[in-house]
Scaffold this motif. Structure first.
Motif, PDB file in Angstrom:
ATOM      1  N   ALA A 130      55.824  30.453  64.542  1.00 43.40           N
ATOM      2  CA  ALA A 130      55.503  30.834  63.167  1.00 43.40           C
ATOM      3  C   ALA A 130      54.216  31.663  63.122  1.00 43.40           C
ATOM      4  N   ARG A 131      53.224  31.242  63.872  1.00 42.50           N
ATOM      5  CA  ARG A 131      51.951  31.967  63.896  1.00 42.50           C
ATOM      6  C   ARG A 131      52.147  33.357  64.490  1.00 42.50           C
ATOM      7  N   ARG A 132      52.928  33.441  65.538  1.00 46.43           N
ATOM      8  CA  ARG A 132      53.182  34.740  66.177  1.00 46.43           C
ATOM      9  C   ARG A 132      53.892  35.690  65.203  1.00 46.43           C
ATOM     10  N   GLY A 133      54.858  35.177  64.452  1.00 50.74           N
ATOM     11  CA  GLY A 133      55.540  35.993  63.455  1.00 50.74           C
ATOM     12  C   GLY A 133      54.589  36.495  62.381  1.00 50.74           C
ATOM     13  N   PHE A 134      53.671  35.625  61.962  1.00 54.39           N
ATOM     14  CA  PHE A 134      52.675  36.021  60.966  1.00 54.39           C
ATOM     15  C   PHE A 134      51.777  37.134  61.509  1.00 54.39           C
ATOM     16  N   VAL A 135      51.315  36.975  62.727  1.00 56.03           N
ATOM     17  CA  VAL A 135      50.451  37.990  63.331  1.00 56.03           C
ATOM     18  C   VAL A 135      51.191  39.321  63.463  1.00 56.03           C
ATOM     19  N   GLU A 136      52.446  39.282  63.869  1.00 55.00           N
ATOM     20  CA  GLU A 136      53.227  40.517  63.992  1.00 55.00           C
ATOM     21  C   GLU A 136      53.414  41.188  62.638  1.00 55.00           C
ATOM     22  N   LEU A 137      53.632  40.401  61.597  1.00 59.87           N
ATOM     23  CA  LEU A 137      53.770  40.968  60.252  1.00 59.87           C
ATOM     24  C   LEU A 137      52.451  41.584  59.787  1.00 59.87           C
ATOM     25  N   LEU A 184      50.109  42.809  61.659  1.00 58.34           N
ATOM     26  CA  LEU A 184      49.924  44.055  62.405  1.00 58.34           C
ATOM     27  C   LEU A 184      50.798  45.177  61.846  1.00 58.34           C
ATOM     28  N   ALA A 185      52.008  44.852  61.409  1.00 59.32           N
ATOM     29  CA  ALA A 185      52.888  45.866  60.811  1.00 59.32           C
ATOM     30  C   ALA A 185      52.257  46.429  59.529  1.00 59.32           C
ATOM     31  N   PHE A 186      51.654  45.573  58.732  1.00 57.76           N
ATOM     32  CA  PHE A 186      50.971  46.020  57.524  1.00 57.76           C
ATOM     33  C   PHE A 186      49.811  46.947  57.882  1.00 57.76           C
ATOM     34  N   LEU A 187      49.011  46.535  58.855  1.00 54.58           N
ATOM     35  CA  LEU A 187      47.856  47.346  59.249  1.00 54.58           C
ATOM     36  C   LEU A 187      48.280  48.674  59.866  1.00 54.58           C
ATOM     37  N   PRO A 199      59.015  56.903  57.062  1.00 54.38           N
ATOM     38  CA  PRO A 199      59.107  56.074  58.281  1.00 54.38           C
ATOM     39  C   PRO A 199      58.194  54.842  58.224  1.00 54.38           C
ATOM     40  N   LEU A 200      57.033  54.981  57.604  1.00 58.09           N
ATOM     41  CA  LEU A 200      56.126  53.845  57.467  1.00 58.09           C
ATOM     42  C   LEU A 200      56.732  52.779  56.557  1.00 58.09           C
ATOM     43  N   ARG A 201      57.347  53.221  55.471  1.00 55.34           N
ATOM     44  CA  ARG A 201      58.004  52.268  54.551  1.00 55.34           C
ATOM     45  C   ARG A 201      59.144  51.548  55.250  1.00 55.34           C
ATOM     46  N   GLN A 202      59.926  52.292  56.022  1.00 52.31           N
ATOM     47  CA  GLN A 202      61.053  51.689  56.729  1.00 52.31           C
ATOM     48  C   GLN A 202      60.581  50.651  57.748  1.00 52.31           C
TER      49      GLN A 202
END
Length: 93
Positions: A11-18, A20-23, A68-71
């Motif tokens: 769960a923590r790894r998924g949060f970190v990946e999300l 990073l996607a935002f950043l 592409p960023l939105r996608q």
């Protein structure tokens, strides 16, 4: 307890990946809105915090050149919140 610990790790790894996607979606963009969004993303402590930022993120990423960023951001959100997606008539059973 190892299963519980593993679940927390996943769960923590998924949060970190999300996060990073935002950043990554905000990287290279300028403006007061971007500065505010970046601060909000960095301050997020759980996936729900990022979920609440999706509308201002997509507004900031408006325009054909940022498609592409939105996608990429949409895919990251769909991965992190897969259980919140309604069943599609086109998906296999």
């Amino acid at each position: 307890m190892p299963g519980r610990r593993h679940a927390r790790f996943v769960a923590r790894r998924g949060f970190v990946e999300l996060k990073l996607a935002f950043l990554e979606a905000l990287a290279g963009l300028r403006g007061a809105e971007v500065i505010w969004l970046r601060a909000q993303v960095l301050g997020a402590e759980e996936p729900g915090d990022l979920w609440l930022l999706r509308a201002p993120m997509f507004e900031t990423l408006a325009g054909a050149e940022r498609r592409p960023l939105r996608q990429a951001l949409r895919r990251a959100l769909e991965t992190a919140f897969a259980e919140t997606q309604p069943a599609s008539a086109f998906s296999p059973l």
